[in-house]
Design an enzyme around this catalytic site. Structure first.
Site, mmCIF file in Angstrom:
data_model
loop_
_atom_site.group_PDB
_atom_site.id
_atom_site.type_symbol
_atom_site.label_atom_id
_atom_site.label_comp_id
_atom_site.label_asym_id
_atom_site.label_seq_id
_atom_site.Cartn_x
_atom_site.Cartn_y
_atom_site.Cartn_z
ATOM 1 N N ASP A 259 5.691 2.355 4.623
ATOM 2 C CA ASP A 259 5.476 2.149 3.175
ATOM 3 C C ASP A 259 6.822 2.071 2.462
ATOM 4 O O ASP A 259 7.011 1.253 1.554
ATOM 5 C CB ASP A 259 4.668 3.302 2.578
ATOM 6 C CG ASP A 259 3.379 3.536 3.336
ATOM 7 O OD1 ASP A 259 2.802 2.542 3.823
ATOM 8 O OD2 ASP A 259 2.957 4.696 3.460
ATOM 9 N N GLY A 294 7.800 14.595 4.423
ATOM 10 C CA GLY A 294 6.951 14.048 3.357
ATOM 11 C C GLY A 294 7.033 12.539 3.292
ATOM 12 O O GLY A 294 8.043 11.926 3.664
HETATM 13 O O1 RIB Z 1 1.594 5.635 5.494
HETATM 14 C C1 RIB Z 1 1.551 7.010 5.257
HETATM 15 C C2 RIB Z 1 0.406 7.336 4.365
HETATM 16 O O2 RIB Z 1 -0.800 7.025 5.028
HETATM 17 C C3 RIB Z 1 0.293 8.785 3.989
HETATM 18 O O3 RIB Z 1 0.987 9.104 2.807
HETATM 19 C C4 RIB Z 1 -1.213 8.997 3.901
HETATM 20 O O4 RIB Z 1 -1.652 9.348 2.639
HETATM 21 C C5 RIB Z 1 -1.848 7.706 4.398
HETATM 22 O O5 RIB Z 1 -2.245 6.901 3.358
#
Ligand code: RIB
Length: 310
Positions: A259, A294
Site C-alpha cells: 500500500d 504498523g
Molecule cells: O495491506 C495491509 C492492510 O491489509 C492492513 O492494514 C489491513 O487492514 C488489510 O487491509
C-alpha cells in the site's frame, strides 16, 4: 488544499489525488512463528493501528504530496470515530468518508512474525457498504489521479474506475486482495500494481507472471508493476521491461508495504510526472516503511528523497 482547523476537513481543490478504498482498524500481535491450525500460541507485543489498504495508500500519498482525499466507509462506532479524528489531524480530506450505522468499521486481525512477514484476516464491515451511489458525491474532475484496491465490492470499484476514466483521471489499481477481475474493471485501469501471486489471480489460466502481465497489456492497461518484496519490482510497459532493485533494509513489519508502494507511487507520478521516478520514490518509501511496526509507519518526504539518492 486549504487546511482550516484540526477539526474541519480540508476540501479538495483541482489537481488533487483521490483514493477510493478501505479503512480498517488493525489489531496485530507479534509472534516468534505462525500458529498452526488448532493451536493457541502465546505471542508478544499487541498493537492497535489504523490500517486498511485504501487508507494506507491515501496516507502514504498524503505524506509526500499533501493534497489527498479518501473516499471510504466506516461504521458508527468508536473505532470509526477514532480513525476519523486521526485522519483529520493528518490533514487528509475526509469529506468523502461515509458513516454507516448498520455496519462496523473494518477490522483486520494480523499476526506478524519476527522476520516481518504476516498473515492478515479482514472483517470488512462498512467497507462493503460503500456503493456506486456513494460515488455520486465525488467530483472526479478535481482529481488527476485516482487509486483503488479490492477491499470494497467489485461493483463499487468498477463504477469508480468508470467515472474516473470518463473524467480523464489516471487510474491506478493495487490488485489486493486479488480475485478474478471482469473486463469492465480491467478496461478502465491505466496502471496496475500487483505482487507476483496477485498478478496471476486477476485473470484465469496464468502460472507465469510475465505472461499474465502481457495479457493485461493486451487488455489496454498501459503499465503493469509487479512488486517482488526484497527483490524490488518490475515495470512492464509496451516493449519496456525494467527491474528496480530493492533498497537493502532489515524488515520488522511488512504489513502495508504494498500500500505504501502504491500510495507513494501515485504521489511520485504527481510530483515528477514520470513513471520511472515515481517507481523510484515508491521503492524508497516502501523500503523505509518495513523498518517500523504498523501499516502506516511511513517515512517523511525528506527521508524518502534521501533514500532515493542511495
Ligand atoms: O495491506 C495491509 C492492510 O491489509 C492492513 O492494514 C489491513 O487492514 C488489510 O487491509
Amino acid at each position: 488544499m486549504a487546511i482550516t482547523s484540526k477539526n474541519k476537513t480540508p476540501q479538495a481543490t483541482p489537481g488533487d489525488l483521490l483514493v477510493i478504498g478501505s479503512m480498517n482498524m488493525d489489531l496485530s500481535i507479534k509472534t516468534r512463528r505462525m500458529p498452526r491450525l488448532g493451536e493457541t500460541l502465546l505471542g508478544g507485543t499487541f498493537n492497535q493501528n489504523a490500517g486498511g489498504k485504501g487508507a494506507n495508500q491515501a496516507i502514504a500519498a498524503h505524506i509526500l504530496f499533501p493534497k489527498v482525499s479518501l473516499c471510504a466507509g466506516i461504521g458508527k462506532d468508536s473505532m470509526g470515530d477514532e480513525y476519523m479524528k486521526y485522519l483529520k489531524e493528518l490533514g487528509v480530506d475526509t469529506s468523502l468518508i461515509k458513516v454507516f450505522d448498520n455496519a462496523h468499521t473494518g477490522v483486520a486481525i494480523i499476526t506478524v512474525v519476527k522476520e516481518g512477514e504476516n498473515i492478515i484476516t479482514v472483517a470488512p464491515g462498512a467497507n462493503l457498504m460503500l456503493s456506486p451511489d456513494d460515488l455520486k458525491n465525488v467530483d472526479f474532475k478535481k482529481y488527476t489521479h485516482v487509486a483503488f484496491q479490492l477491499e470494497n465490492t467489485l461493483e463499487t470499484v468498477s463504477a469508480g474506475l468508470n467515472i474516473a476514466k470518463s473524467c480523464n483521471c489516471t487510474t491506478i489499481l493495487k490488485a489486493s486482495p486479488a480475485c478474478l477481475l471482469p473486463d469492465e474493471i480491467l478496461n478502465n485501469i491505466d496502471i496496475i500494481v500487483a505482487n507476483e501471486i496477485e498478478i496471476m489471480q486477476i485473470m484465469r489460466g496464468f502460472t507465469d507472471m510475465k505472461k499474465a502481465a502481457a495479457a493485461l497489456l493486451d487488455k489496454g492497461i498501459k503499465n503493469v508493476i509487479i512488486t517482488l518484496g526484497a527483490r524490488g519490482c518490475l515495470l512492464i510497459s509496451g516493449k519496456i521491461e525494467k527491474r528496480y532493485p530493492a533498497h537493502s533494509v532489515r524488515p520488522i513489519d511488512t504489513v502495508g508495504a504494498g500500500d505504501c508502494f502504491t500510495g507513494s507511487f501515485m504521489a511520485g507520478l504527481k510530483i515528477y510526472g514520470d513513471i520511472d521516478m515515481a517507481i523510484k520514490m515508491a521503492n524508497a518509501a516502501a523500503a523505509l516503511s518495513v523498518t517500523k511496526n504498523g501499516a502506516q509507519s511511513f517515512a517523511s518526504l525528506d527521508n524518502v528523497l534521501k533514500k532515493m539518492k542511495g
